[in-house]
Design a protein around this motif. Structure first.
Motif, short mmCIF file in Angstrom:
data_model
loop_
_atom_site.label_atom_id
_atom_site.label_comp_id
_atom_site.label_asym_id
_atom_site.label_seq_id
_atom_site.Cartn_x
_atom_site.Cartn_y
_atom_site.Cartn_z
N GLY A 291 36.37 -10.01 17.90
CA GLY A 291 35.68 -11.22 17.44
C GLY A 291 34.44 -10.84 16.63
N VAL B 56 36.17 -2.01 20.06
CA VAL B 56 36.75 -1.45 21.29
C VAL B 56 37.95 -2.30 21.68
N THR C 119 33.59 -6.41 20.21
CA THR C 119 34.95 -6.98 20.29
C THR C 119 35.51 -7.20 18.88
N GLN D 46 42.48 -2.81 22.28
CA GLN D 46 43.87 -2.47 21.97
C GLN D 46 44.07 -2.06 20.52
N SER D 47 43.46 -2.80 19.59
CA SER D 47 43.64 -2.44 18.19
C SER D 47 42.40 -1.73 17.65
N GLY D 48 41.57 -1.25 18.56
CA GLY D 48 40.40 -0.48 18.17
C GLY D 48 40.35 0.84 18.91
N ASN E 173 27.09 -12.72 30.86
CA ASN E 173 27.85 -13.83 30.32
C ASN E 173 27.36 -15.11 30.99
N ASN E 174 27.30 -16.22 30.23
CA ASN E 174 26.82 -17.47 30.85
C ASN E 174 27.94 -18.27 31.52
N ASP E 175 29.17 -17.74 31.44
CA ASP E 175 30.30 -18.42 32.08
C ASP E 175 30.71 -17.64 33.34
N SER F 61 34.02 -12.17 26.45
CA SER F 61 34.79 -12.94 27.45
C SER F 61 35.62 -12.03 28.35
N ASP G 34 22.05 -16.63 30.31
CA ASP G 34 21.98 -16.69 28.86
C ASP G 34 21.56 -15.32 28.32
N PHE H 286 20.42 -14.44 25.63
CA PHE H 286 19.19 -14.43 24.83
C PHE H 286 17.95 -14.29 25.72
N ALA I 23 34.16 -16.00 33.40
CA ALA I 23 34.58 -15.05 32.35
C ALA I 23 35.29 -13.84 32.97
N GLY J 168 29.86 -9.36 21.86
CA GLY J 168 30.97 -10.25 21.55
C GLY J 168 30.46 -11.48 20.83
N LEU J 169 31.35 -12.46 20.68
CA LEU J 169 31.00 -13.64 19.90
C LEU J 169 29.84 -14.43 20.51
N GLY K 188 27.91 -11.04 26.04
CA GLY K 188 28.59 -12.18 25.42
C GLY K 188 30.03 -11.88 25.06
P1 FAD Z 1 35.09 -14.84 23.02
O1 FAD Z 1 36.38 -14.74 23.73
O2 FAD Z 1 34.85 -16.07 22.22
O3 FAD Z 1 33.96 -14.72 24.14
C1 FAD Z 1 32.60 -14.96 23.93
C2 FAD Z 1 31.93 -14.93 25.29
O4 FAD Z 1 30.54 -15.08 25.15
C3 FAD Z 1 32.39 -16.06 26.23
O5 FAD Z 1 32.84 -15.52 27.45
C4 FAD Z 1 31.14 -16.90 26.44
O6 FAD Z 1 31.05 -17.41 27.75
C5 FAD Z 1 30.04 -15.89 26.19
N1 FAD Z 1 28.79 -16.50 25.72
C6 FAD Z 1 28.62 -17.42 24.73
N2 FAD Z 1 27.32 -17.70 24.56
C7 FAD Z 1 26.64 -16.95 25.48
C8 FAD Z 1 25.27 -16.82 25.82
N3 FAD Z 1 24.31 -17.50 25.16
N4 FAD Z 1 24.93 -15.99 26.82
C9 FAD Z 1 25.89 -15.29 27.49
N5 FAD Z 1 27.20 -15.37 27.21
C10 FAD Z 1 27.58 -16.19 26.22
N6 FAD Z 1 39.83 -7.97 20.93
C11 FAD Z 1 39.06 -6.89 21.09
O7 FAD Z 1 37.90 -6.99 21.50
N7 FAD Z 1 39.53 -5.65 20.77
C12 FAD Z 1 40.79 -5.43 20.31
O8 FAD Z 1 41.16 -4.29 20.02
C13 FAD Z 1 41.65 -6.56 20.15
N8 FAD Z 1 42.92 -6.42 19.75
C14 FAD Z 1 43.73 -7.51 19.67
C15 FAD Z 1 45.07 -7.36 19.34
C16 FAD Z 1 45.91 -8.45 19.30
C17 FAD Z 1 47.35 -8.23 18.93
C18 FAD Z 1 45.40 -9.73 19.59
C19 FAD Z 1 46.31 -10.94 19.57
C20 FAD Z 1 44.09 -9.91 19.91
C21 FAD Z 1 43.22 -8.82 19.96
N9 FAD Z 1 41.88 -8.96 20.31
C22 FAD Z 1 41.11 -7.85 20.46
C23 FAD Z 1 41.22 -10.28 20.40
C24 FAD Z 1 41.04 -10.78 21.82
O9 FAD Z 1 42.21 -11.47 22.22
C25 FAD Z 1 39.87 -11.75 21.93
O10 FAD Z 1 40.06 -12.80 21.02
C26 FAD Z 1 38.52 -11.11 21.65
O11 FAD Z 1 38.36 -9.93 22.41
C27 FAD Z 1 37.43 -12.09 22.04
O12 FAD Z 1 36.21 -11.61 21.61
P2 FAD Z 1 34.86 -12.04 22.31
O13 FAD Z 1 34.87 -11.72 23.76
O14 FAD Z 1 33.78 -11.51 21.46
O15 FAD Z 1 34.83 -13.64 22.08
#
Ligand code: FAD
Length: 345
Positions: free
Chosen positions: A262, A275, A260, A277-279, A312-314, A293, A330, A332, A317, A234-235, A291
């Motif tokens: 993201g 992976v 994700t 809903q839209s994947g 995850n570091n939170d 959420s 972390d 990393f 989460a 993830g992000l 990483g």
């Molecule tokens: P974030 O939510 O930003 O999470 C990043 C996480 O990384 C955080 O929990 C943070 O604590 C952790 N982190 C940061 N730095 C570190 C570190 N150094 N060490 C450990 N942990 C760390 N999302 C999907 O994935 N798939 C879908 O199919 C999808 N379809 C969608 C459809 C719709 C209609 C909508 C509105 C959204 C959709 N989304 C989808 C998006 C979804 O809502 C989230 O925005 C997305 O999943 C978040 O991606 P993420 O977890 O990578 O990022």
């Protein structure tokens, strides 16, 4: 062959209020059955038992005889077959016409199909022809104990709520279901049932679409669908250059990289690796979330994985709430340490 075979001609009859039985449309293209068809026979068994009705499989295509024993093996009591050269390659018009004709004749109460490209295309066309409701992309099905109606649950409002939909006034009740959400039923080879082969008149000149050429796409998402170990990012991974951390872990475990939305939008992965809903919906033996959420739109695509490990570091989460093992730290530090440890074994 011990199957009882009936040959009959589809002549749709309007009227008659008796809608009974659960049907699963078995998707058969390019010589392969979409596994979701078998998952739905497993789910269909539970629904049919809850209502107290029969479970049937429907196979449409050309030269489909190999699929018939499989449909019985996965639990169909009856198998309806429409085998016709026009159905050799999938096109919505002839498929919709064939299945609609069959439904009008036999009046099943519930029909299910996988939310695959084919299911998403043909089911709306069938529902329109039958003037009935359709719930697309369900993740949970059930039977309302009082009304015996099909409870069709799917994410709604951008995945923020799970909506349960009932089709109260029209029949059949129709739903498509995401692949890999329902468990694969046990296969009992040699099981037999009733085979109903329909002689169906389909005329090429009635269909507006023609297939000119096939161009196959990258099959990576199909591969992801079957992966047993998935390392998802993830992000939190923060930059494309850091992907190597996840790739090394995936390599040691023989896993497949995914992530994700993201991570896809950041350009670190391609859409067929997304992976959620839209994947793609996945159900691997092990899902390692790095990483991530745990947004609901991501969870719906992976939460039925057998074993989930989240880093995850939170500590708050959401992904940690669905994880079998949560590592708060972390990524990393944690991920390279895991890779090093797995390398030793
Ligand atoms: P974030 O939510 O930003 O999470 C990043 C996480 O990384 C955080 O929990 C943070 O604590 C952790 N982190 C940061 N730095 C570190 C570190 N150094 N060490 C450990 N942990 C760390 N999302 C999907 O994935 N798939 C879908 O199919 C999808 N379809 C969608 C459809 C719709 C209609 C909508 C509105 C959204 C959709 N989304 C989808 C998006 C979804 O809502 C989230 O925005 C997305 O999943 C978040 O991606 P993420 O977890 O990578 O990022």
């Amino acid at each position: 062959n011990n199957n009882k075979t009936i040959r009959s001609q589809v002549t749709p009859v309007a009227g008659g209020d008796v809608w009974s039985g659960v049907w699963v449309i078995i998707e058969y293209t390019n010589g392969k059955v979409a596994p979701v068809s078998w998952e739905l026979l497993g789910e269909g068994r539970k629904l049919a038992d809850a209502i107290g009705c029969g479970l049937s499989g429907v196979i449409t295509g050309y030269q489909v005889e190999n699929v018939i024993p499989e449909a019985f093996a996965y639990g169909a009591e009856k198998v309806y077959v429409i085998d016709h050269p026009i159905l050799k390659d999938y096109r919505s018009e002839p498929y919709a016409e064939a299945i609609t004709g069959l439904v009008k004749k036999y009046q099943p109460e519930i029909i299910l199909m996988g939310a695959t490209s084919m299911g998403r295309d043909v089911f709306p066309a069938i529902a329109t022809k039958l003037q009935t409701g359709l719930t697309a992309d369900c993740t949970v099905l059930g039977i309302d104990p009082e009304t015996k109606l099909l409870q069709q649950t799917r994410p709604a409002f951008g995945g923020n709520i799970m909506a349960t939909i009932l089709c109260r006034t029209s029949r059949p009740q129709m739903a498509t279901v995401r692949p890999r959400v329902m468990a694969m039923p046990e296969r009992v080879d040699g099981r037999v049932g009733e085979l109903i082969q329909e002689e169906f008149t389909l005329e090429e000149e009635n269909f507006r679409t023609k297939i000119l050429e096939f161009i196959s796409s990258d099959a990576r998402s199909a591969f992801l669908d079957k992966a047993e170990i998935i390392v998802a990012v993830g992000l939190g991974i923060a930059a494309k250059r850091n992907m190597v951390i996840a790739e090394e872990l995936a390599e040691v475990l023989g896993g497949t990289i995914a992530g994700t939305r993201g991570a896809v939008e950041a350009g670190w992965l391609t859409h067929d690796q997304q992976v959620g809903q839209s994947g793609v919906t996945v159900r691997p033996k092990v899902y390692i979330a790095i990483g991530i959420s745990g947004a609901i739109q991501h969870l719906v695509g992976m939460e039925t994985s057998d074993f989930i490990i989240a880093i995850n570091n939170d500590p708050e989460a959401a992904i940690l709430k669905v994880a079998n093992y949560g590592i708060v730290g972390d990524l990393f530090q944690v991920v390279p340490a895991l890779t090093a440890e797995f390398k030793k074994r």
